[in-house]
Design a protein around this motif. Sequence first.
Motif, short mmCIF file in Angstrom:
data_model
loop_
_atom_site.label_atom_id
_atom_site.label_comp_id
_atom_site.label_asym_id
_atom_site.label_seq_id
_atom_site.Cartn_x
_atom_site.Cartn_y
_atom_site.Cartn_z
N PRO A 258 0.80 -1.23 0.00
CA PRO A 258 0.00 0.00 0.00
C PRO A 258 0.83 1.28 0.00
CG PRO A 258 -0.74 -1.55 1.70
CD PRO A 258 0.57 -2.05 1.19
N SER A 259 2.13 1.18 0.21
CA SER A 259 2.97 2.37 0.27
C SER A 259 3.58 2.75 -1.08
CB SER A 259 4.12 2.15 1.28
OG SER A 259 4.94 1.06 0.87
N ARG A 260 3.27 2.02 -2.14
CA ARG A 260 3.84 2.30 -3.45
C ARG A 260 3.01 3.31 -4.22
NH1 ARG A 260 7.74 2.74 -3.46
NH2 ARG A 260 8.18 2.49 -5.67
N GLY A 261 3.52 4.53 -4.29
CA GLY A 261 2.78 5.60 -4.95
C GLY A 261 2.45 5.31 -6.39
N ILE A 262 3.36 4.64 -7.12
CA ILE A 262 3.12 4.38 -8.54
C ILE A 262 1.91 3.47 -8.73
CG2 ILE A 262 4.70 2.42 -8.67
CD1 ILE A 262 4.19 5.15 -11.35
N ALA A 263 1.63 2.59 -7.77
CA ALA A 263 0.47 1.70 -7.90
C ALA A 263 -0.82 2.52 -7.83
CB ALA A 263 0.49 0.64 -6.81
N TYR A 264 -0.87 3.52 -6.93
CA TYR A 264 -2.03 4.41 -6.87
C TYR A 264 -2.14 5.24 -8.13
CZ TYR A 264 -2.68 3.38 -1.90
OH TYR A 264 -2.92 2.75 -0.70
N GLU A 265 -0.99 5.68 -8.63
CA GLU A 265 -1.00 6.49 -9.85
C GLU A 265 -1.54 5.69 -11.03
OE1 GLU A 265 2.20 8.72 -12.77
OE2 GLU A 265 2.77 8.32 -10.69
N ASP A 266 -1.14 4.43 -11.09
CA ASP A 266 -1.60 3.58 -12.19
C ASP A 266 -3.11 3.35 -12.12
OD1 ASP A 266 0.01 2.36 -14.33
OD2 ASP A 266 -1.05 0.54 -13.74
N LEU A 267 -3.60 3.09 -10.91
CA LEU A 267 -5.04 2.91 -10.74
C LEU A 267 -5.78 4.18 -11.11
CD1 LEU A 267 -7.54 1.35 -9.71
CD2 LEU A 267 -7.02 2.24 -7.42
N ALA A 268 -5.27 5.33 -10.66
CA ALA A 268 -5.92 6.60 -10.95
C ALA A 268 -6.00 6.86 -12.45
CB ALA A 268 -5.16 7.73 -10.26
N TRP A 269 -4.91 6.57 -13.15
CA TRP A 269 -4.90 6.79 -14.61
C TRP A 269 -5.97 5.92 -15.29
CZ3 TRP A 269 -2.79 10.35 -17.65
CH2 TRP A 269 -2.71 10.10 -19.02
N LEU A 295 2.61 10.11 -1.70
CA LEU A 295 3.60 9.07 -1.46
C LEU A 295 4.87 9.26 -2.26
CD1 LEU A 295 1.24 5.95 -1.41
CD2 LEU A 295 2.52 6.87 0.54
N SER A 296 4.80 10.10 -3.28
CA SER A 296 5.97 10.34 -4.12
C SER A 296 6.90 11.31 -3.42
CB SER A 296 5.54 10.90 -5.47
OG SER A 296 6.66 11.22 -6.25
#
Length: 358
Positions: A258-269, A295-296
């Motif tokens: 849950p701490s990986r910002g890129i995973a949230y970014e990917d979902l958001a995109w 998180l970035s």
Amino acid sequence: MRPSGAAKNRLATMSSRDVGKRLAYFMTVAALVSLAFAQAQTTAPAVPASIRPLFDRALAYYRQGDADSAIKVFDEVIRLQPTFARAYILRGSAYALRSEHEKALADFNRAIQIDSRNAAAYCDRADLEQHSLGRPQDALADYDRAIRLAPKFQRAYFNRAICFLERHDYNRAIADFTRSIQLVPNDLSAYGSRAYAYAKQGDRTRALADAKVAIKLKPSQIPLARVTDLGLRAKTYQILGQPKLALRDFREAIRIIPSRGIAYEDLAWFLATCPQEGFRNGAEAVSAATKACELSHSKRSGCYDTLAAAYAEAGDFDQAVKYEKQSLKDSSLAPKEREECEKRLALFQQRKPFRDEF
């Protein structure tokens, strides 16, 4: 599920921002952990027995994506063995996970000073130069050096291919992805990435063939690498016109770390730009993109670009314009990336959302 005719015809219009740079960032932060370490064992010096328990503990933290704990333990490893190059390489990779680029660079440089023939040190420094320091020529030189030192170093071919992909040099990218697959035949990431490169060339037949192979391969069981594989498999599902399965993988990547910002970014995109209306959710996209930016450690252009797309989907075009302009302030944007951001900005100024067609 077979992709529709419309989906096939859209393959060549995929956004290089969504897969190209985002794919590269995914590969950088995860560094193909399972493959990299398997290969490193064949040429790297053995871990001294006196530090083996500490080294293994630090490595476990790193593979789990716990950069803070990994760095603390690698500090102790290096205190006890100050000339052990592998410890500097791995600590540098952990610093890269935290976006502490200067510290990462210092560790990679120190590893090269200790062992000038260490291919992994050149490869990881190249990743940093390409994706964080904005030095693509230096990156290519380091990838080339890594491959000369270790001609069967799969990750060096893969990451150099990503470098070519960002430059829209698809022929050379495909050649390196192909060599990567020859060295490690069951690599989900390599097949998924080559599928994208073929799609950008307009070669729908080969793109779909590689995508079908990719989704049959199992993601890594190492958490940090698994998050990478899931993100890439999700993009492959999008190529095949299967957004439901893509969304499943995006959410699973967040659940794992849950701490990986890129995973949230990917979902958001995905939630902001998916062509299928039923999968878009502007409010959740804004929430996920905001989390990604929080998180970035360094505010990357892609983070602002995603936040802009999310606000546009939510109907807040003033905020969309604001953050797209912020994205364009990044001087390291490649010409094609800048052109795509400028097109999105024009859309948002016309109060229109962006759709990432596959």
